[in-house]
Each structure stands twice: as structure tokens, then as C-alpha cells.
Design a protein around this motif. Structure first.
Motif, PDB file in Angstrom:
ATOM      1  N   ILE A  82       0.835  -1.203   0.000  1.00  0.00           N
ATOM      2  CA  ILE A  82       0.000   0.000   0.000  1.00  0.00           C
ATOM      3  C   ILE A  82       0.867   1.249   0.000  1.00  0.00           C
ATOM      4  O   ILE A  82       0.576   2.229  -0.716  1.00  0.00           O
ATOM      5  CB  ILE A  82      -0.947  -0.028   1.211  1.00  0.00           C
ATOM      6  N   HIS A  83       1.957   1.240   0.769  1.00  0.00           N
ATOM      7  CA  HIS A  83       2.880   2.384   0.745  1.00  0.00           C
ATOM      8  C   HIS A  83       3.407   2.622  -0.665  1.00  0.00           C
ATOM      9  O   HIS A  83       3.547   3.770  -1.105  1.00  0.00           O
ATOM     10  CB  HIS A  83       4.051   2.135   1.700  1.00  0.00           C
ATOM     11  N   MET A  84       3.713   1.545  -1.375  1.00  0.00           N
ATOM     12  CA  MET A  84       4.233   1.692  -2.732  1.00  0.00           C
ATOM     13  C   MET A  84       3.160   2.199  -3.685  1.00  0.00           C
ATOM     14  O   MET A  84       3.421   3.071  -4.529  1.00  0.00           O
ATOM     15  CB  MET A  84       4.800   0.358  -3.219  1.00  0.00           C
ATOM     16  N   ILE A  85       1.954   1.688  -3.580  1.00  0.00           N
ATOM     17  CA  ILE A  85       0.861   2.163  -4.436  1.00  0.00           C
ATOM     18  C   ILE A  85       0.624   3.655  -4.214  1.00  0.00           C
ATOM     19  O   ILE A  85       0.389   4.417  -5.159  1.00  0.00           O
ATOM     20  CB  ILE A  85      -0.423   1.361  -4.167  1.00  0.00           C
ATOM     21  N   ASP A  86       0.713   4.080  -2.962  1.00  0.00           N
ATOM     22  CA  ASP A  86       0.479   5.497  -2.621  1.00  0.00           C
ATOM     23  C   ASP A  86       1.726   6.352  -2.772  1.00  0.00           C
ATOM     24  O   ASP A  86       1.690   7.556  -2.500  1.00  0.00           O
ATOM     25  CB  ASP A  86      -0.036   5.607  -1.184  1.00  0.00           C
ATOM     26  N   ASN A  87       2.842   5.749  -3.168  1.00  0.00           N
ATOM     27  CA  ASN A  87       4.122   6.445  -3.342  1.00  0.00           C
ATOM     28  C   ASN A  87       4.540   7.185  -2.071  1.00  0.00           C
ATOM     29  O   ASN A  87       5.098   8.289  -2.118  1.00  0.00           O
ATOM     30  CB  ASN A  87       4.069   7.422  -4.524  1.00  0.00           C
ATOM     31  N   ASP A  88       4.305   6.568  -0.926  1.00  0.00           N
ATOM     32  CA  ASP A  88       4.635   7.199   0.351  1.00  0.00           C
ATOM     33  C   ASP A  88       6.138   7.378   0.528  1.00  0.00           C
ATOM     34  O   ASP A  88       6.571   8.238   1.304  1.00  0.00           O
ATOM     35  CB  ASP A  88       4.085   6.358   1.504  1.00  0.00           C
ATOM     36  N   PRO A 132       3.157   1.692 -14.445  1.00  0.00           N
ATOM     37  CA  PRO A 132       2.253   0.852 -13.668  1.00  0.00           C
ATOM     38  C   PRO A 132       3.013   0.034 -12.618  1.00  0.00           C
ATOM     39  O   PRO A 132       4.084  -0.492 -12.906  1.00  0.00           O
ATOM     40  CB  PRO A 132       1.592  -0.056 -14.707  1.00  0.00           C
ATOM     41  N   LEU A 133       2.452  -0.068 -11.429  1.00  0.00           N
ATOM     42  CA  LEU A 133       3.089  -0.762 -10.317  1.00  0.00           C
ATOM     43  C   LEU A 133       2.325  -2.048 -10.012  1.00  0.00           C
ATOM     44  O   LEU A 133       1.135  -2.005  -9.682  1.00  0.00           O
ATOM     45  CB  LEU A 133       3.127   0.141  -9.088  1.00  0.00           C
ATOM     46  N   VAL A 134       3.008  -3.168 -10.143  1.00  0.00           N
ATOM     47  CA  VAL A 134       2.433  -4.469  -9.795  1.00  0.00           C
ATOM     48  C   VAL A 134       2.919  -4.824  -8.394  1.00  0.00           C
ATOM     49  O   VAL A 134       4.104  -5.090  -8.199  1.00  0.00           O
ATOM     50  CB  VAL A 134       2.849  -5.564 -10.797  1.00  0.00           C
ATOM     51  N   PRO A 135       2.031  -4.814  -7.383  1.00  0.00           N
ATOM     52  CA  PRO A 135       2.463  -5.108  -6.011  1.00  0.00           C
ATOM     53  C   PRO A 135       2.720  -6.606  -5.815  1.00  0.00           C
ATOM     54  O   PRO A 135       2.555  -7.419  -6.733  1.00  0.00           O
ATOM     55  CB  PRO A 135       1.281  -4.635  -5.164  1.00  0.00           C
ATOM     56  N   GLY A 136       3.073  -6.939  -4.572  1.00  0.00           N
ATOM     57  CA  GLY A 136       3.234  -8.341  -4.199  1.00  0.00           C
ATOM     58  C   GLY A 136       4.670  -8.748  -3.998  1.00  0.00           C
ATOM     59  O   GLY A 136       5.394  -8.974  -4.968  1.00  0.00           O
ATOM     60  N   HIS A 137       5.106  -8.846  -2.724  1.00  0.00           N
ATOM     61  CA  HIS A 137       6.485  -9.247  -2.437  1.00  0.00           C
ATOM     62  C   HIS A 137       6.526 -10.343  -1.372  1.00  0.00           C
ATOM     63  O   HIS A 137       7.490 -10.461  -0.623  1.00  0.00           O
ATOM     64  CB  HIS A 137       7.321  -8.031  -1.998  1.00  0.00           C
ATOM     65  N   GLU A 138       5.466 -11.154  -1.338  1.00  0.00           N
ATOM     66  CA  GLU A 138       5.420 -12.343  -0.496  1.00  0.00           C
ATOM     67  C   GLU A 138       4.920 -13.476  -1.379  1.00  0.00           C
ATOM     68  O   GLU A 138       3.836 -14.017  -1.200  1.00  0.00           O
ATOM     69  CB  GLU A 138       4.489 -12.134   0.707  1.00  0.00           C
TER      70      GLU A 138
END
Length: 335
Positions: free
Chosen positions: A44-50, A57-63
Motif C-alpha cells: 500500500i505504501h508503494m501504491i500510494d508512493n509514500d 504501472p506498479l504491480v504489487p506483491g512481495h510475499e
């Protein structure tokens, strides 16, 4: 091949369908068919660019947990069909002093999977095989992903603070990180004291293996200590009265922070100086530490408490994580 994924196209945007070409496998790459992928607050931090380093485009998921379906020409430690996991880190230089000491996570050139590449909210993942880890048979696929982020975060934080066995370990917080820290510390033969905010969480902490619980209502400080601790690990993202917690440390005790407070630390020197106490922090762990953590989790039956969601409900799951309504880690079932 074409990889089908879910991506955020701009800051804070819900995830939508996205596809891209995987490109050719390099010598040390592997292609993984994704089976499950945990959802972390860092997504979520990455999606919000915190943190100011997101690329769209940002593909999340690091687990990410999946099955190896293709290997580069130089890969020898994996074979087709292996079940493997990939966590936050996707690469490092493998040549600097940190890397050569097994601290690849401290490498100045280390790259995060969803910072420099595409993550596991997808049907396939291409990654450097040297950062893909065998998942022991005793660890369930859906439960394995959070170990590669939350699990290694608390395990490395405790180990580098000096945790072995027969010690007094304190854990601040009993959420997504804390409930794993309690299990690792207690299953490895330590007496565990948990600091939490409510009586119901106190009872839960005892169920996880805590020996003692100190209830500290929100906004308040813990009472004066009646027992001293060798290590305290803070897993919460809030600023606390750190001076009060330092008083719980024995001589040569360590306060280690893996939760990121919302303000700079304010800590007086003399309570540290007079008892030779120290304060440290720790990010994930190197490859050797990850392998050790997975082995310990398998051997002692340590696993996260999870809620699973189908991939089609990804945005609803992300919102529950954002609102802290998941107990205690969210996992997407991809295949």
C-alpha cells in the motif's frame, strides 16, 4: 511470454488488469507460476508512493509463493517443479563486503522486487533465482508468503539483537509482525513478555506462547518494570515513550525496532550509558538468514495467522489491510 497481472496505474489508484512481456530469461533467472501472494502494508505504501520511489504501472506483491516452470542456463540449485518463495529483495551486487558476509539485504545496490520490477499479483513472476528460496514441505503454500516479509523482518531483528535461547525477550505489539515475533522467541526457548493495548490481545498473546503480558492502554506508558529483559523488539508503527521501555532492559540489553515510528526517536543518553544498553534497527535479512528462518518455522510449526482472498477480490483485500481489519496477514490465492 505475456504475464497477466494487476497494477496500479497512478498514485493511490485501485488495481486493474495489466499485462507485459516477461522478456527472455537471463542465465540466473527463473520463471515461477504464482500460487499465492501475501499482501503487506508496504504494498500500500508503494501504491500510494509514500516513500517517493514508486514507478507506474506498479504491480504489487512481495510475499510470493509459486512453482518453478523455467530456468536460466546457469541455475543449479533449483529444478522444474520446485516450490519456492520470493520476498522483498530481488537482487544485489553479490560482490561487495556486505554481500560477501551474507548481508545481501544491506547491499548499496540491493533492489526491491516491487521497486525495481513487477511483483507477485500476477500469474507468473520472473526473478533472479538466487533470491528465490525453497519452501520446506511442512509449510503450507498460503502461510509461507508472509514469512518472507513479516517473518524474516522479526526473525532477523531478534537474531541480530542477540537472541538465542534461555533469554528474556520483550515484544511490543501483537499484530502482523508481533504475533510472529512471539512465536519465534518462545519456540526457541525464551521467556516472552508482550506489551499490548488491550486485555483481549493479552489473552491472545498467551495463546501464542507469551509468558507475561503488560497491558499499556493507547497513549500511555508502561508501568515501572518488575522484571528486566535482554531484548525488546518493537513491531508497531507508532512513536512511544521509548525511555520507559528502555528501563525494562537489563544491562547490555537491546531495543530493536522493526516497526517504523511516525516521528524521530527521542531517547536520553544516560539510561543507555549507565547500563551499556543499545538501540538498533534491522531490515529483512540476508539469504542465509532467510533459509535459517524458514527452517526454524518448519521445525517448530511457526506460521502466520492469515485470511485468504481470491485474486478477483484484491481491491477489497487491500482495503481491509489498509484499514487494519485483517487478522493478521492477508494472502491472495492466485492459482
Amino acid at each position: 511470454m505475456k504475464i497477466n497481472a494487476l497494477a496500479s496505474y497512478q498514485t493511490g489508484e485501485p488495481l486493474k488488469d495489466y499485462s507485459f512481456d516477461s522478456g527472455e530469461l537471463q542465465d540466473y533467472d527463473c520463471l515461477i507460476k504464482v500460487l499465492a501472494c501475501g499482501i503487506c502494508h508496504s504494498d500500500i505504501h508503494m501504491i500510494d508512493n509514500d516513500w517517493g520511489n514508486s514507478r507506474y504501472p506498479l504491480v504489487p506483491g512481495h510475499e510470493v509463493i509459486g512453482e518453478v516452470v523455467e530456468l536460466g542456463s546457469q541455475v543449479r540449485h533449483l529444478k522444474i517443479g520446485d516450490r519456492v518463495g520470493v520476498g522483498w529483495q530481488m537482487s544485489s551486487c553479490l560482490q561487495c563486503p556486505d554481500c560477501l558476509k551474507g548481508n545481501e539485504n544491506l547491499c548499496d545496490q540491493n533492489q526491491g522486487l516491487i521497486v525495481s520490477g513487477y511483483g507477485g499479483f500476477a500469474d507468473y513472476l520472473k526473478v533472479d533465482s538466487r533470491f528465490a528460496f525453497h519452501i520446506p514441505e511442512g509449510i503450507e503454500t498460503e502461510a509461507a508468503g508472509p514469512l518472507l516479509c513479516g517473518g524474516i523482518t522479526v526473525y532477523a531483528g531478534l537474531r541480530y539483537a542477540g537472541m538465542s535461547s534461555g533469554q528474556e525477550i520483550g515484544v511490543i505489539g501483537i499484530g502482523g509482525l508481533g504475533h510472529l515475533a512471539v512465536q519465534f522467541a518462545s519456540k526457541l526457548g525464551n521467556s516472552v513478555t508482550v506489551f499490548t493495548t488491550s486485555q483481549d490481545k493479552a489473552e491472545f498473546a498467551h495463546q501464542l506462547g507469551a509468558n507475561h503480558v503488560v497491558v499499556v492502554p493507547p497513549g500511555e506508558s508502561p508501568p515501572p518494570p518488575t522484571r528486566l529483559l535482554d531484548i525488546i523488539i518493537s513491531t508497531v508503527p507508532q512513536s512511544l515513550n521509548w525511555s520507559a521501555y528502555i528501563e525494562y532492559l537489563n544491562s547490555d540489553g537491546t531495543l530493536t525496532l522493526v516497526g517504523v515510528p511516525d516521528a524521530p526517536l527521542t531517547i536520553p543518553l544516560f539510561p543507555l550509558l549507565m547500563k551499556r544498553r543499545r538501540v538498533m534497527s534491522s531490515p529483512i535479512g540476508g539469504r542465509g538468514m532467510i533459509v535459517e528462518m524458514l527452517s526454524v518455522a518448519d521445525r517448530f510449526g511457526i506460521k502466520p495467522i492469515i485470511e485468504t482472498f481470491p485474486l478477483q477480490q484484491v481491491n477489497e483485500a487491500m482495503q481491509k489491510v489498509h484499514d487494519n481489519k485483517v487478522r493478521y496477514r492477508a494472502v491472495l490465492k492466485v492459482s
